[in-house]
Design a protein around this motif. Sequence first.
Motif, PDB file in Angstrom:
ATOM      1  N   THR A 129       0.816  -1.216   0.000  1.00  0.00           N
ATOM      2  CA  THR A 129       0.000   0.000   0.000  1.00  0.00           C
ATOM      3  C   THR A 129       0.851   1.269   0.000  1.00  0.00           C
ATOM      4  O   THR A 129       0.390   2.306  -0.466  1.00  0.00           O
ATOM      5  CB  THR A 129      -0.998   0.037   1.184  1.00  0.00           C
ATOM      6  N   SER A 130       2.072   1.183   0.489  1.00  0.00           N
ATOM      7  CA  SER A 130       2.939   2.371   0.456  1.00  0.00           C
ATOM      8  C   SER A 130       3.403   2.689  -0.958  1.00  0.00           C
ATOM      9  O   SER A 130       3.825   3.800  -1.241  1.00  0.00           O
ATOM     10  CB  SER A 130       4.149   2.178   1.364  1.00  0.00           C
ATOM     11  N   ARG A 131       3.297   1.723  -1.847  1.00  0.00           N
ATOM     12  CA  ARG A 131       3.752   1.900  -3.231  1.00  0.00           C
ATOM     13  C   ARG A 131       2.623   2.122  -4.227  1.00  0.00           C
ATOM     14  O   ARG A 131       2.859   2.302  -5.408  1.00  0.00           O
ATOM     15  CB  ARG A 131       4.576   0.694  -3.666  1.00  0.00           C
ATOM     16  N   LEU A 132       1.382   2.095  -3.740  1.00  0.00           N
ATOM     17  CA  LEU A 132       0.243   2.303  -4.640  1.00  0.00           C
ATOM     18  C   LEU A 132       0.102   3.783  -4.945  1.00  0.00           C
ATOM     19  O   LEU A 132       0.178   4.621  -4.039  1.00  0.00           O
ATOM     20  CB  LEU A 132      -1.039   1.777  -4.005  1.00  0.00           C
ATOM     21  N   PRO A 133      -0.128   4.114  -6.223  1.00  0.00           N
ATOM     22  CA  PRO A 133      -0.240   5.524  -6.577  1.00  0.00           C
ATOM     23  C   PRO A 133      -1.523   6.188  -6.067  1.00  0.00           C
ATOM     24  O   PRO A 133      -1.545   7.369  -5.799  1.00  0.00           O
ATOM     25  CB  PRO A 133      -0.215   5.512  -8.103  1.00  0.00           C
ATOM     26  N   ILE A 134      -2.595   5.417  -5.924  1.00  0.00           N
ATOM     27  CA  ILE A 134      -3.873   5.956  -5.476  1.00  0.00           C
ATOM     28  C   ILE A 134      -4.275   5.240  -4.198  1.00  0.00           C
ATOM     29  O   ILE A 134      -4.350   4.021  -4.162  1.00  0.00           O
ATOM     30  CB  ILE A 134      -4.972   5.760  -6.547  1.00  0.00           C
ATOM     31  N   LYS A 135      -4.542   6.005  -3.163  1.00  0.00           N
ATOM     32  CA  LYS A 135      -4.918   5.412  -1.883  1.00  0.00           C
ATOM     33  C   LYS A 135      -6.288   5.911  -1.436  1.00  0.00           C
ATOM     34  O   LYS A 135      -6.539   6.031  -0.254  1.00  0.00           O
ATOM     35  CB  LYS A 135      -3.887   5.745  -0.820  1.00  0.00           C
ATOM     36  N   SER A 136      -7.167   6.163  -2.360  1.00  0.00           N
ATOM     37  CA  SER A 136      -8.459   6.771  -2.016  1.00  0.00           C
ATOM     38  C   SER A 136      -9.248   5.931  -1.013  1.00  0.00           C
ATOM     39  O   SER A 136      -9.915   6.472  -0.151  1.00  0.00           O
ATOM     40  CB  SER A 136      -9.292   7.013  -3.266  1.00  0.00           C
ATOM     41  N   GLU A 137      -9.201   4.612  -1.128  1.00  0.00           N
ATOM     42  CA  GLU A 137      -9.955   3.769  -0.206  1.00  0.00           C
ATOM     43  C   GLU A 137      -9.031   3.045   0.759  1.00  0.00           C
ATOM     44  O   GLU A 137      -9.483   2.239   1.552  1.00  0.00           O
ATOM     45  CB  GLU A 137     -10.801   2.774  -0.987  1.00  0.00           C
ATOM     46  N   ALA A 138      -7.729   3.318   0.663  1.00  0.00           N
ATOM     47  CA  ALA A 138      -6.773   2.618   1.515  1.00  0.00           C
ATOM     48  C   ALA A 138      -6.827   3.138   2.943  1.00  0.00           C
ATOM     49  O   ALA A 138      -7.113   4.289   3.178  1.00  0.00           O
ATOM     50  CB  ALA A 138      -5.368   2.793   0.953  1.00  0.00           C
ATOM     51  N   ARG A 139      -6.551   2.240   3.849  1.00  0.00           N
ATOM     52  CA  ARG A 139      -6.489   2.604   5.260  1.00  0.00           C
ATOM     53  C   ARG A 139      -5.240   1.969   5.845  1.00  0.00           C
ATOM     54  O   ARG A 139      -4.620   1.118   5.253  1.00  0.00           O
ATOM     55  CB  ARG A 139      -7.715   2.087   6.000  1.00  0.00           C
TER      56      ARG A 139
END
Length: 160
Positions: A149-159
Amino acid sequence: MNTTKQTRELAMTAIVAALYAVLTLAIAPIAYGAIQFRLSEVMTLLAFYDKKMMPGLILGCLIANLFSPFGMIDVVVGTFATALAVYAMTKTKNLYLASLMPTVFNAIIIGTELWYLLSLPLLETIGYVALGEFMVVSILGVPIYKLVTSRLPIKSEARG
């Protein structure tokens, strides 16, 4: 919801389900039984990341459990345990607490199932299932989750 979005979500559900099932079946000798080490359980953290991953995880578990040596009871009981765990993960705000949901639900439900089916000592069986889940989801899965998740470009739904 537009057709493209529906198609994308359906495809993601299928991919997640297939990956979960394949990862479970690839290590079948240690994925079923009193001492379980299902590497596919790392994927349950996807439900914490995005609740839309729940159907794929539940379906993947159902498919994997179709090959269980315990038959249909494991399809029903095991899939129910996973459904409860991933649902609880979607309601949790903390990654570490979320990672414990599969440990708690699977330990109690699967541990009791194995006790019933195999006449194993209840508390010991619950403990073994809990240990396997904790090692896979919390010890192995949380660092993988954080890395990915630290490498994902979009974290709109990430927690987390």
